[in-house]
Design an enzyme around this catalytic site. Sequence first.
Site, PDB file in Angstrom:
ATOM      1  N   CYS A  10       0.820  -1.008   0.126  1.00 46.90           N
ATOM      2  CA  CYS A  10       0.144   0.062   0.028  1.00 46.90           C
ATOM      3  C   CYS A  10       1.020   1.243  -0.004  1.00 46.90           C
ATOM      4  O   CYS A  10       2.271   1.147   0.002  1.00 46.90           O
ATOM      5  CB  CYS A  10      -1.090   0.002   1.095  1.00 46.90           C
ATOM      6  N   CYS A  84      -2.915   1.624  -4.281  1.00 45.80           N
ATOM      7  CA  CYS A  84      -1.471   2.417  -4.549  1.00 45.80           C
ATOM      8  C   CYS A  84      -1.616   2.678  -5.994  1.00 45.80           C
ATOM      9  O   CYS A  84      -0.557   3.463  -6.610  1.00 45.80           O
ATOM     10  CB  CYS A  84      -0.110   1.826  -4.317  1.00 45.80           C
ATOM     11  N   CYS A  88       2.201   0.918  -8.014  1.00 43.06           N
ATOM     12  CA  CYS A  88       2.464  -0.445  -7.863  1.00 43.06           C
ATOM     13  C   CYS A  88       3.289  -0.959  -9.205  1.00 43.06           C
ATOM     14  O   CYS A  88       2.894  -0.612 -10.334  1.00 43.06           O
ATOM     15  CB  CYS A  88       1.386  -1.432  -7.840  1.00 43.06           C
TER      16      CYS A  88
END
Length: 131
Positions: A10, A84, A88
């Site tokens: 995250c 995210c 990511c």
Amino acid sequence: MSTPTVLFVCVHNAGRSQMAAGWLRHLAGDRIEVLSAGSAPADSINPAAVEAMAEIGIDIAGQQPKLLSDAAVEKSDVVITMGCGDACPFYPGTRYEDWKLDDPAGQGIEAVRPIRDEIKGRVEELIASLA
């Protein structure tokens, strides 16, 4: 068969990903290797997340938010992202899941408990899928 590796990602690696990692370690023991990281890690773990997990007997107080590295993604069999978005990283051949969860940042314990419990259910499904 080798031990599967799961990476929880995250943004701040302070709440959701830490609770998920705590649950997976608790429920799977050493059957699954657990990693967690953040694209922009916080200075410390969310105290409400620590408290919510402590209520059910899982201690995540000793964890530190870590910066997401390419190496962690490359060694992982499953990468679970939690809000995210584009931060990511993506590697072909890796299994990705995106868990839409409320962000516990800045929330009190009452708001964090249902997130904790939802994560438990998702982690149990994940373990079943890897067994």
